[in-house]
Write a protein that holds these residues in place. Structure first.
Motif, PDB file in Angstrom:
ATOM      1  N   GLU A   1      -6.277   2.667   2.046  1.00  0.00           N
ATOM      2  CA  GLU A   1      -6.685   1.760   3.123  1.00  0.00           C
ATOM      3  C   GLU A   1      -7.001   2.520   4.410  1.00  0.00           C
ATOM      4  O   GLU A   1      -6.583   2.142   5.505  1.00  0.00           O
ATOM      5  CB  GLU A   1      -5.584   0.725   3.388  1.00  0.00           C
TER       6      GLU A   1
ATOM      7  N   CYS B   1       0.831  -1.203   0.000  1.00  0.00           N
ATOM      8  CA  CYS B   1       0.000   0.000   0.000  1.00  0.00           C
ATOM      9  C   CYS B   1       0.867   1.255   0.000  1.00  0.00           C
ATOM     10  O   CYS B   1       0.688   2.156  -0.811  1.00  0.00           O
ATOM     11  CB  CYS B   1      -0.910   0.016   1.227  1.00  0.00           C
TER      12      CYS B   1
ATOM     13  N   PRO C   1      -2.152  -4.528   3.241  1.00  0.00           N
ATOM     14  CA  PRO C   1      -3.472  -4.427   3.873  1.00  0.00           C
ATOM     15  C   PRO C   1      -3.585  -5.078   5.246  1.00  0.00           C
ATOM     16  O   PRO C   1      -4.257  -4.547   6.135  1.00  0.00           O
ATOM     17  CB  PRO C   1      -4.392  -5.116   2.853  1.00  0.00           C
TER      18      PRO C   1
END
Length: 243
Positions: free
Chosen positions: A222, A161, A175
């Motif tokens: 996220e 990410c 994640p």
């Protein structure tokens, strides 16, 4: 399969025989170190280093004819250096020579090991930085390997990410997990493909494929709010528009 930890070849330079023996014993009892001899004078060590390079030098500061610091100033490509002395007042001058650490006599093994581990981390980081970057191979691979503690871990670029700098380490965030790696952001930029990643802040590199929103100079990935530094804003916006 994890890559074995390399042995650092160690040279001891000290005019005190007892000190040489103490350091030699510490080297012998440290699994990732291997002895490469010793010298009782800086001139003799300087001559040897020209023809027999080593990875790590344990160097006494106060010696006759030439001090340890004088020796360092004569070396064009010095190895990693841990200075050893009976006086603390050389500390500032020592670190001007970019030494790994500074040990004060009498040396305990615990303190020696801490300095040696720091040298190993620097050697590992240098070795990883010298590996070809993804763009250098003319291909765009899906993964790279990073060193976490004593093992190499495979990282799939699409799963990352963002990368966050925290002191001497970077956090590679996915994640549901993260990896803590002894590295610099520059090294990460060189290993992670520019087709996917962009530097958004001095402390953040983001995966363009993972960007969910951008608003008020902030990127959302996220549910993480990542600031965009002013010096990186134009590049980030251009990359997002082209992506």
């Amino acid at each position: 399969m994890p890559t074995p930890t390399p042995l650092l070849r160690c040279l001891v330079v000290d005019d005190d025989p007892l000190s040489v023996q103490v350091v030699a014993n510490c080297i012998t009892n440290t699994p990732f170190l291997t002895p490469a001899g010793s010298f009782d004078s800086a001139p003799a060590a300087a001559e040897a280093l020209r023809t027999q390079p080593v990875d790590l030098l344990f160097l006494d500061v106060e010696m006759p004819l030439m001090s340890g610091l004088d020796l360092l100033s004569t070396l064009q490509n010095p190895p990693l250096v841990i200075l050893i002395t009976s006086s603390k007042h050389y500390a500032v001058e020592a670190f001007e020579h970019d030494v790994v650490d500074y040990l004060v006599k009498p040396i305990s093994y615990a303190r020696f090991l801490k300095a040696a581990q720091k040298a190993l981390e620097l050697a590992d980081a240098a070795a990883l930085a010298s590996m070809p970057s993804p763009t250098a191979t003319g291909t765009d691979p899906d993964f790279t390997f990073v060193k976490v503690d004593t093992k190499l871990v495979k990282v799939l670029f699409d799963t990352v990410c963002y990368v966050e700098a925290l002191g001497d380490y970077v956090h590679i965030v996915m994640p549901h997990s993260k990896l803590i790696v002894y590295s610099t952001m520059k090294a990460v930029e060189e290993k992670f493909p520019a087709s996917i990643f962009v530097r958004a802040h001095r402390s953040f590199i983001v995966n363009l494929r993972r960007v969910q929103a951008i608003e008020d100079n902030t990127i959302t990935i996220e549910n993480k709010q990542i600031p965009i530094g002013q010096t990186y804003l134009r590049e980030v916006l251009q990359r997002l528009n082209k992506f």
